[in-house]
Design a protein around this motif. Structure first.
Motif, mmCIF file in Angstrom:
data_model
loop_
_atom_site.group_PDB
_atom_site.id
_atom_site.type_symbol
_atom_site.label_atom_id
_atom_site.label_comp_id
_atom_site.label_asym_id
_atom_site.label_seq_id
_atom_site.Cartn_x
_atom_site.Cartn_y
_atom_site.Cartn_z
ATOM 1 N N THR A 1 -3.150 11.761 -4.722
ATOM 2 C CA THR A 1 -3.808 10.563 -5.159
ATOM 3 C C THR A 1 -4.212 9.572 -3.978
ATOM 4 O OG1 THR A 1 -3.906 8.512 -6.507
ATOM 5 C CG2 THR A 1 -1.835 9.285 -5.526
ATOM 6 N N SER A 2 -5.040 8.761 -3.791
ATOM 7 C CA SER A 2 -5.565 7.925 -3.055
ATOM 8 C C SER A 2 -4.447 6.570 -3.311
ATOM 9 C CB SER A 2 -6.899 7.315 -2.805
ATOM 10 O OG SER A 2 -7.681 8.579 -2.580
ATOM 11 N N ILE A 3 -4.057 6.171 -2.230
ATOM 12 C CA ILE A 3 -3.058 4.768 -2.456
ATOM 13 C C ILE A 3 -3.986 3.589 -2.257
ATOM 14 C CG2 ILE A 3 -0.767 3.802 -1.811
ATOM 15 C CD1 ILE A 3 -0.666 7.041 -0.729
ATOM 16 N N LEU B 1 4.659 2.258 3.134
ATOM 17 C CA LEU B 1 4.208 3.974 2.925
ATOM 18 C C LEU B 1 5.455 4.784 3.439
ATOM 19 C CD1 LEU B 1 0.660 3.558 4.145
ATOM 20 C CD2 LEU B 1 1.226 3.806 1.813
ATOM 21 N N LEU C 1 5.120 8.339 1.877
ATOM 22 C CA LEU C 1 4.042 8.714 1.813
ATOM 23 C C LEU C 1 3.256 8.721 3.264
ATOM 24 C CD1 LEU C 1 2.914 6.201 -1.266
ATOM 25 C CD2 LEU C 1 3.064 8.462 -1.186
ATOM 26 N N ARG D 1 -0.926 14.977 -1.555
ATOM 27 C CA ARG D 1 -1.252 13.588 -1.414
ATOM 28 C C ARG D 1 -1.263 13.370 -2.976
ATOM 29 N NH1 ARG D 1 -3.711 10.654 3.311
ATOM 30 N NH2 ARG D 1 -2.825 11.903 5.143
ATOM 31 N N THR E 1 -7.014 1.000 2.124
ATOM 32 C CA THR E 1 -6.749 2.482 1.229
ATOM 33 C C THR E 1 -6.414 3.653 2.141
ATOM 34 O OG1 THR E 1 -8.554 1.479 -0.059
ATOM 35 C CG2 THR E 1 -8.148 3.990 -0.372
ATOM 36 N N GLU F 1 1.677 9.756 -8.627
ATOM 37 C CA GLU F 1 1.029 8.753 -9.113
ATOM 38 C C GLU F 1 1.998 7.550 -9.224
ATOM 39 O OE1 GLU F 1 -1.725 7.720 -13.027
ATOM 40 O OE2 GLU F 1 0.171 9.046 -13.199
ATOM 41 N N GLU G 1 2.372 0.429 -3.988
ATOM 42 C CA GLU G 1 1.353 -0.547 -4.225
ATOM 43 C C GLU G 1 1.785 -1.854 -4.480
ATOM 44 O OE1 GLU G 1 -1.755 1.165 -6.941
ATOM 45 O OE2 GLU G 1 -2.035 2.861 -5.572
ATOM 46 N N ALA H 1 2.997 6.215 -5.720
ATOM 47 C CA ALA H 1 1.937 5.447 -5.118
ATOM 48 C C ALA H 1 1.793 4.035 -5.703
ATOM 49 C CB ALA H 1 0.405 6.092 -5.386
#
Length: 751
Positions: free
Chosen positions: A341-343, A228, A233, A339, A349, A645, A652, A648
């Motif tokens: 977006t969620s990651i 991250l 992030l 942010r 998460t 996006e 991921e 992230a």
């Protein structure tokens, strides 16, 4: 006589290299001067048609190489090598650095000595360097305008006098840390450091100080947080934002309920992954019994006994009303906006919103009254939409399902994955709320069939998943493919997003639509589509030539159906995906090629995507009669959301790679059946059939021959024995190395 005349007129024929030299010298002597073809031909005494055409051809090449500038169709001038431009720098481990000018996609080579120690992502000023013909164009960085990052992540190495950070990404310089700035860090700790001083003419290295120790190398939390931090992030949630969320009341007033449509008495459920906590969408369904409409082409009258009622369904797509709780400009909103977006890493998460909001207040949890923003459809048994409305609602979910539970209910009642009748043949439904789920599934399948018929592209890729223990160590790796339960939710989310986009963007001719963030997807790259057509020929497939969006989509779908389930399917899907443009957010609507929708947005996941929250706010504004929002502001937000996006997604992907290497590290020396999944000039990639883990077999480890890369046919060919490796080939491999730091698996071929 004729021969002598030609020699007198044109003289001895000039070779192409010689004419190129003459043209180069000609323009070098006239810096800044625009010269016409007529003047060039006269000065260089080019008086035959072939020589004039050759000169024009060479000048076009020189312009393509940025040596000349084409002023008009029949004049050129020398390119100004001192012209200062701005661009984004890209550092490479092999020293083949590049800079891409702003507004261009064409990178220019920058030698390490001319880089001014710029790093990947830095915004720089540069100028083109003078060069000789036939050499690649080269740029020189003259100023670093803005550093992309001021923090680096890596592994500490502490010596007696100094400490160093070995960063995750390759750098052409060292990162030195004074021992007084280590913050207790020791060798092999994962650390985040902040730059104190950048390289200059006297000091080539970066001077930094430790800002955070993440933990020991190899420890799960340290490694996930390092991924991250590497992408900039967040791996911690700001306490001030958490405190603000904790002050938000979870009580719904009667006054608020009275302003909304009440769906608490209608069957409603959520369907999510088994480990989900943030339920941001729910479905409701109820039957609306109406007789045939009098306008139908039938002779039935409304009161006729023999005329059977026409069955209509009211399906509600209910989305968590995040914008009710998160006010624009608040501390929570600013953090969510940043942010974007969620990651989702393999084992955790990192939410866009504080936990109190995403998992509790906004989450559509069962047996609790919740505020929602909903698209309510009235549709017939063929999933034809007769009417819709977009309204604020209050709902109460009757049941929280996971995908596996819904899939089991569908299959128990005779609805198999993608096949079979959409209703059970038994007299009674088996399973809780089976009738409602089966009806929703039947409607979703019809929506899906129409979507594909209208040109939606069929990409149905598997997802790598892991079972992990309490320490984060992977114990099993497997692949998941979407089944009917997943597709049920997908179809209703797609139709809701499409409907919302149309409600704002689809306006009468001559009227301008109000500002809205759209989810857009451009047509495929025609050059890459041509490469795909040539690529699949090697496997015995043919792809039709296309001239329209619909024809392109149909050709891709036909190809997907043809190779489905075969060894080369993943490789071909990957090449096909690379031909696709990336979907992004924009206020400039160009439609969505992949879905074959003229209007599409993101409305259905405001808990985990900031663009959805923006769409909710704008819908509310326009519903109340508000003017069109500032397009420039929302376009900036769209660009930021698209960038985040992608960042992230990269994080991921890195977490998946790490867990894959960690898992296979327990199987060193073991042999597996595999197939070739990729070919490069430095080796082949192989994917294990059993678990889909991918590793590399270096070209120097192929001992039976000297192999060369055949770029045209995309394979490796042995020079002596002409053995070849190509995509889809079956191979037997041994796991040789598992490098966690590089997230890289090395295989060898078993003879």
């Amino acid at each position: 006589m004729g021969k002598k005349t030609r020699e007198k007129k044109g003289g001895k024929r000039i070779t192409r290299p010689l004419l190129a030299e003459k043209l180069e010298a000609f323009f070098n002597n006239r810096p800044g001067q625009v010269v016409s073809f007529k003047e060039i031909f006269r000065q260089l005494k080019l008086d035959t048609h072939p020589m004039k055409m050759l000169a024009i051809d060479i000048m076009e090449e020189m312009a393509w190489d940025d040596y000349l500038v084409k002023v008009t169709d029949s004049s050129y001038k020398l390119a100004d090598s001192t012209q200062v431009m701005e661009g984004v720098f890209q550092a490479k481990a092999n020293g083949r650095n590049t800079v891409t000018p702003v507004g261009s996609e064409k990178p220019i080579f920058v030698a390490e000595r001319n880089s001014l120690w710029a790093l990947t992502g830095d915004r720089v000023r540069f100028c083109m360097m003078a060069r000789r013909r036939s050499h690649i164009r080269e740029a020189q960085v003259i100023e670093i305008i803005e550093r992309k990052k001021e923090q680096f992540v890596g592994r500490l190495e502490v010596d007696s006098d100094l400490a160093f950070l070995i960063p995750q990404e390759p750098l052409a310089m060292s990162i030195i840390i004074p021992k007084s700035k280590l913050k207790g860090g020791k060798t092999n700790d994962r650390a985040v450091v902040k730059v104190v001083a950048w390289p200059d003419a006297e000091h080539r290295n970066i001077l930094a100080e430790v800002v955070d120790i993440l933990g020991e190398m190899g420890e799960n939390n340290a490694e996930m947080n390092a991924i991250l931090a590497q992408y900039g992030l967040p791996y911690k949630y700001p306490q001030a934002v958490e405190d603000a969320a904790n002050k938000i009341s979870d009580q719904i007033t009667q006054e608020e309920i009275d302003r909304r449509e009440d769906f608490r008495g209608v069957f409603t459920c959520t369907i999510d992954p088994h480990d989900a906590k943030d339920f941001d969408d729910a479905l409701s369904i109820r039957e609306v019994n109406l007789n045939h409409n009098l306008n139908d082409n039938s002779n039935c009258e409304l009161s006729t006994e023999h005329c059977e009622p026409k069955k209509l369904w009211e399906v509600g797509v209910h989305i968590a009303d995040v914008s009710h709780y998160v006010t624009e400009g608040s501390i929570i909103d600013k953090e969510a906006q940043k942010r974007a977006t969620s990651i989702y890493l393999v084992d955790r998460t990192i939410p866009m919103l504080p936990e109190r909001l995403c998992n509790y207040i906004c989450s559509l949890r069962p047996d609790e009254d919740k505020l929602a923003y909903s698209v309510i459809f009235t549709m017939d048994e063929e999933a034809e939409i007769k009417d819709y409305r977009i309204v604020h609602t209050v709902i109460r979910s009757d049941r929280r399902f996971c995908y596996e539970e819904v899939q089991e209910i569908l299959e128990k009642n005779g609805v198999k994955d993608g096949t079979g009748e959409p209703a059970p043949k038994k007299k009674e439904y088996e399973g809780e709320y089976a009738k409602e789920l089966i009806t929703l599934d039947a409607l979703a399948k019809k929506l899906r069939a129409k979507r594909f018929k209208n040109g939606s592209v069929k990409f149905d890729r598997e997802e790598m998943r892991f079972d992990i223990d309490e320490k984060g160590k992977p114990t099993r790796v497997y692949f998941k493919r979407s089944k009917d339960a997943n597709k049920l939710i997908e179809e209703f989310m797609l139709i809701a997003n499409k409907t919302v986009a149309e409600s704002v963007g689809k306006v009468p001719k001559g009227k301008k639509a109000k500002t809205l963030p759209y989810r857009v997807h451009d047509n495929p790259d025609p050059i890459k589509m041509e490469q795909l057509k040539q690529f699949v020929v090697r496997f015995g497939y043919r792809m039709k030539s296309t001239s329209t969006k619909g024809a392109t989509a149909r050709a891709i779908n036909a190809l997907m159906d043809e190779f489905e389930g075969r060894a080369e399917s993943n490789a071909i899907q990957l090449v096909a995906l690379k031909a696709m443009m990336k979907a992004k957010y924009s206020t400039h609507n160009i439609g969505h090629f992949g879905l074959a929708f003229d209007y599409y947005t993101h409305f259905t996941s405001p808990i985990r995507r900031y663009p959805d929250t923006m769409v909710h706010r704008l819908l509310t504004r326009y519903e109340e009669g508000g003017k069109s929002a500032n397009q420039n502001y929302y376009e900036e937000q769209c660009e930021h959301s698209s960038q985040m996006e992608q960042v992230a997604a990269n994080a991921e992907r890195d977490s998946i790679k790490y867990k894959m290497v960690e898992f296979m590290g327990e199987h060193l020396g073991e042999e597996y059946d595999a197939h070739v999944s990729g070919i490069t000039s430095h080796g082949i990639y192989a994917e294990i059939d059993e678990n889909h883990c991918e590793g590399m077999i270096a070209i120097h480890d192929l001992k039976d021959d000297y192999y060369e890369f055949d770029e045209k046919n995309f394979c490796l060919v042995g020079r002596r024995h002409h053995n070849r490796y190509q995509l889809g080939d079956e191979v037997r491999i041994k796991v040789a190395k598992a490098n966690l730091e590089k997230k890289q698996l090395d295989f060898t071929i078993v003879e």
